[in-house]
Design an enzyme around this catalytic site. Sequence first.
Site, short mmCIF file in Angstrom:
data_model
loop_
_atom_site.label_atom_id
_atom_site.label_comp_id
_atom_site.label_asym_id
_atom_site.label_seq_id
_atom_site.Cartn_x
_atom_site.Cartn_y
_atom_site.Cartn_z
CE LYS A 76 7.03 -0.12 13.59
NZ LYS A 76 7.28 -1.03 12.46
CB CYS B 146 -10.89 3.99 -6.09
SG CYS B 146 -9.46 4.12 -5.01
#
Length: 391
Positions: free
Chosen positions: A275, A353
């Site tokens: 990673k 949202c």
Amino acid sequence: MPPFTRSVSSLHSSLDEDGRSAILATDSVAWSSMTVAQLKEHLKERNLPVSGVKAVLIDRLQAATTTTASKHFVDVQEGKAKGKDSTKVPTTKRLSTKSKPATKTVTKTPTKTKRGSPTKTKSPSKSPRSPKREKIVPGSLDPPPNWERIYSLVEELRSDRSAPVDTDGGEALPEKHLGEKVYRFQVLTALMLSSQTKDAVVGETMRILQRHGLTVENIHQTDHETLNGLIKKVGFHNNKTKFMKQAAEIILTEYNGDIPPNADQLMKLPGVGPKMAYIVENIVFDKASGIGVDTHMHRMFNDLSWVTSKSPEGTREQLEGWLPRNKWSEINYLWVGFGQEVQQQQEKMLRKCLDCSSPSEALNLVKKLRLDVKKEAKKFGLEDDVKKALR
């Protein structure tokens, strides 16, 4: 009648009482202090039954000893009659009177080689391992349905760049004005500090190190105790101190004071996994030979059924199997920030949202990512807006 022709019962009465009593008394004391398992071991040695409670086992051993003592007396008398000295008293093998855990006796049967030499019996072989799974080739998997729409929605929700990673991530923290080598080393340092640590803590620690002097030469010269104190707020700081010191030594001696030039070589540094290596490579060398996947991305992509994996490495490999390469360099930065807002900044995420181009779709997306929309909407006074959006 000569002494050695008398019956065993008559010999019992004439047996040296002191010697025989001593043997029986000694055995009685020894056996009474033994465990049942130890008593059974003695019975097995004499080919006697091993069933029964402790008292029965002791009686059985005492009876056997009486018989043994009588037989020995007969042998002695016969030996004397024949002019032989057979006065040695046989010793009986005893276990220690201290209690010991019962152990199983395993009899190994030697096998023979072709030349007849005995060899040890091999232990049962383990079940054969399953064949090694073939590595997934990038571009070889079918993409999940509707992934592009979801990806596009996340890009919209992240367009304000207001997540913790945007201010305290590995790309935002390093000092560019000190030169390319220092910048690259600071990017690597930020990623090494980030494991199991929130970005805000990484940011604070990086600024402390920068005031101390965050160059590879200075970290190499800083003693272990001082460096550990400087980074004490990050998770696993003891290990990270050791890894930073070791990495600085390798960078100075093997790479002329600069970090390794690609992900494969970066992964050879202590404390640097896939990673970190892929993210560093992407930030400082503008390459994307792989996708950097952390535990949060691993969880989110499994929740979305984009992958079915048990580890971040499995998630990385499956993502690379279907995600277009032009997304590899941005997906970590994009989705790590999105996950931070979903988990840590619920009110802001709900409002984003509600204000986006598709509120219902966005709310259902964050639901899938474990945001309790109903609970958080009630908490922040957004119940009516959320209900309206979900109709």
